[in-house]
Design a protein around this motif. Structure first.
Motif, PDB file in Angstrom:
ATOM      1  N   SER A 178     -35.332  88.222 -61.327  1.00  0.00           N
ATOM      2  CA  SER A 178     -34.383  88.498 -61.658  1.00  0.00           C
ATOM      3  C   SER A 178     -33.310  88.203 -60.157  1.00  0.00           C
ATOM      4  O   SER A 178     -32.130  87.739 -60.226  1.00  0.00           O
ATOM      5  CB  SER A 178     -33.529  89.244 -62.464  1.00  0.00           C
ATOM      6  N   CYS A 229     -33.957  85.220 -58.607  1.00  0.00           N
ATOM      7  CA  CYS A 229     -32.845  83.900 -58.667  1.00  0.00           C
ATOM      8  C   CYS A 229     -31.512  84.425 -58.279  1.00  0.00           C
ATOM      9  O   CYS A 229     -30.477  83.765 -57.774  1.00  0.00           O
ATOM     10  CB  CYS A 229     -32.846  84.354 -60.045  1.00  0.00           C
ATOM     11  N   HIS A 261     -40.090  75.155 -58.916  1.00  0.00           N
ATOM     12  CA  HIS A 261     -40.909  76.108 -59.638  1.00  0.00           C
ATOM     13  C   HIS A 261     -41.012  75.899 -61.178  1.00  0.00           C
ATOM     14  O   HIS A 261     -41.436  76.499 -62.343  1.00  0.00           O
ATOM     15  CB  HIS A 261     -39.086  77.354 -59.852  1.00  0.00           C
ATOM     16  N   SER A 298     -29.952  85.484 -65.270  1.00  0.00           N
ATOM     17  CA  SER A 298     -29.946  85.422 -63.853  1.00  0.00           C
ATOM     18  C   SER A 298     -29.806  85.209 -62.753  1.00  0.00           C
ATOM     19  O   SER A 298     -29.547  85.689 -61.309  1.00  0.00           O
ATOM     20  CB  SER A 298     -32.034  85.095 -63.559  1.00  0.00           C
ATOM     21  N   MET A 299     -29.296  83.761 -62.579  1.00  0.00           N
ATOM     22  CA  MET A 299     -29.087  83.360 -61.565  1.00  0.00           C
ATOM     23  C   MET A 299     -26.866  83.344 -60.780  1.00  0.00           C
ATOM     24  O   MET A 299     -26.838  83.327 -60.358  1.00  0.00           O
ATOM     25  CB  MET A 299     -29.279  81.316 -61.310  1.00  0.00           C
ATOM     26  N   THR A 309     -29.991  73.266 -57.681  1.00  0.00           N
ATOM     27  CA  THR A 309     -30.363  73.674 -58.447  1.00  0.00           C
ATOM     28  C   THR A 309     -31.417  72.758 -58.693  1.00  0.00           C
ATOM     29  O   THR A 309     -32.340  73.413 -59.887  1.00  0.00           O
ATOM     30  CB  THR A 309     -29.487  74.248 -59.385  1.00  0.00           C
ATOM     31  N   SER A 326     -31.220  83.483 -55.167  1.00  0.00           N
ATOM     32  CA  SER A 326     -31.655  82.691 -54.903  1.00  0.00           C
ATOM     33  C   SER A 326     -29.586  81.704 -54.817  1.00  0.00           C
ATOM     34  O   SER A 326     -29.390  80.609 -54.458  1.00  0.00           O
ATOM     35  CB  SER A 326     -32.399  81.452 -55.307  1.00  0.00           C
ATOM     36  N   TYR A 340     -34.709  73.349 -57.083  1.00  0.00           N
ATOM     37  CA  TYR A 340     -34.745  74.543 -57.163  1.00  0.00           C
ATOM     38  C   TYR A 340     -35.451  74.985 -58.235  1.00  0.00           C
ATOM     39  O   TYR A 340     -36.647  75.830 -58.535  1.00  0.00           O
ATOM     40  CB  TYR A 340     -33.969  75.355 -56.524  1.00  0.00           C
ATOM     41  N   LEU A 341     -35.176  74.613 -58.954  1.00  0.00           N
ATOM     42  CA  LEU A 341     -35.776  74.903 -60.058  1.00  0.00           C
ATOM     43  C   LEU A 341     -37.374  73.936 -60.824  1.00  0.00           C
ATOM     44  O   LEU A 341     -38.064  74.278 -61.381  1.00  0.00           O
ATOM     45  CB  LEU A 341     -34.741  74.064 -62.032  1.00  0.00           C
ATOM     46  N   ILE A 344     -32.643  81.523 -67.445  1.00  0.00           N
ATOM     47  CA  ILE A 344     -32.567  81.460 -65.901  1.00  0.00           C
ATOM     48  C   ILE A 344     -31.515  81.644 -65.295  1.00  0.00           C
ATOM     49  O   ILE A 344     -30.547  82.039 -64.424  1.00  0.00           O
ATOM     50  CB  ILE A 344     -33.258  79.847 -66.103  1.00  0.00           C
ATOM     51  N   ILE A 366     -41.307  81.234 -62.392  1.00  0.00           N
ATOM     52  CA  ILE A 366     -39.312  81.757 -61.851  1.00  0.00           C
ATOM     53  C   ILE A 366     -39.597  82.890 -61.382  1.00  0.00           C
ATOM     54  O   ILE A 366     -40.638  84.000 -61.934  1.00  0.00           O
ATOM     55  CB  ILE A 366     -38.729  81.675 -63.070  1.00  0.00           C
ATOM     56  N   SER A 385     -24.940  76.177 -64.507  1.00  0.00           N
ATOM     57  CA  SER A 385     -24.738  76.654 -63.258  1.00  0.00           C
ATOM     58  C   SER A 385     -23.236  75.905 -62.689  1.00  0.00           C
ATOM     59  O   SER A 385     -22.447  76.563 -61.439  1.00  0.00           O
ATOM     60  CB  SER A 385     -26.058  77.107 -63.183  1.00  0.00           C
TER      61      SER A 385
END
Length: 267
Positions: free
Chosen positions: A142, A145, A174, A88-89, A167, A148, A170-171, A85, A139, A188
């Protein structure tokens, strides 16, 4: 001036201990607490009012680099981070963090506190509305993500926060389990903070009115005071996050955001 600086440093030691606890518990870097605190403390240390908000944002992001990093390390030990995750972000987060610092430099100083407060109040409202909801949304891709992450990076840098307050919801929306969402937000947040801090440092290099012991808009006495204690107390927050029920964590998170946002919006 020296007496005011020493007093600010002492207050930041206390502030850092609270910030670290919240960072480990809620996956935030502490900017939601650091920014309003520094907006109050910096003028008392002799910082010009025209510089206060930019320096509060920049110093907050600089402190988040270490605070979120320490929090992420503690969550790594507990297996609370999904690296796929974060990977990807990350591209969007970096670009967004840099972009937010550029935008903040262009926004009139008197509007920045209201922008910060509005962002925080919306986050509190989102969390309160979602407390009774469960989500099994997968999720996204990519690319989605990364996009986002870009939005999160811009808003977070503009508000001087690490992005955990964005974050985590958001997570969670999902379907990511709350403890993992908090762990991913910690890692992050450190990435966002590095990007935003670099942007604010370069933006402030041409500012002639900066006080001594500043690097760009980052004020070192406040930064050192905050991180000296925050990196220690994150471990206790992370331990609590692994023990408390998910609903309890969401309630703490929402009430915390609502309180801070209201105080900032009302001045």
């Amino acid at each position: 001036m020296l007496e005011g600086t020493l007093w600010l440093f002492a207050m930041c030691l206390l502030l850092g201990s609270v910030v670290g606890l919240f960072a480990g518990l809620l996956g935030i870097g502490g900017g939601l607490l650091v920014v309003p605190a520094l907006v109050w403390l910096l003028p008392l240390a002799g910082i010009d009012n025209s510089l206060v908000m930019h320096m509060a944002l920049a110093t907050s992001l600089a402190s988040i680099v270490l605070t979120s990093g320490a929090s992420a390390r503690n969550h790594i030990k507990r297996g609370n981070i999904d690296y796929s995750i974060v990977k990807s972000m990350a591209p969007g987060i970096v670009l967004g963090g840099l972009g937010g610092s550029v935008i903040a430099e262009m926004v009139p100083t008197e509007l920045l506190p209201k922008i910060f407060a509005t962002i925080v109040l919306l986050l509190a409202l989102q969390m309160l509305l979602s407390m009774r909801m469960t989500s099994q949304r997968p999720i996204p891709s990519s690319i989605a993500c990364a996009c986002s992450g870009g939005v999160i990076g811009v808003i977070s840098s503009l508000a001087g926060i690490g992005g955990g307050s964005l974050t985590v919801p958001y997570l969670s929306w999902h379907g990511v389990e709350m403890r993992r969402a908090i762990g991913c937000a910690s890692l992050s947040g450190a990435i966002i903070a590095v990007a935003g801090m670099v942007g604010f440092i370069f933006s402030g290099l041409n500012e002639e009115a900066l006080p001594p012991m500043s690097i760009g808009y980052v004020y070192l006495p406040a930064l050192i005071g905050i991180v000296s204690t925050s990196v220690i107390t994150t471990r206790y927050g992370a331990a609590l996050a692994s023990r408390l029920p998910t609903m309890t964590l969401k309630k703490i998170f929402a009430i915390f955001l609502l309180f801070i946002g209201s105080k900032m919006f009302l001045g």
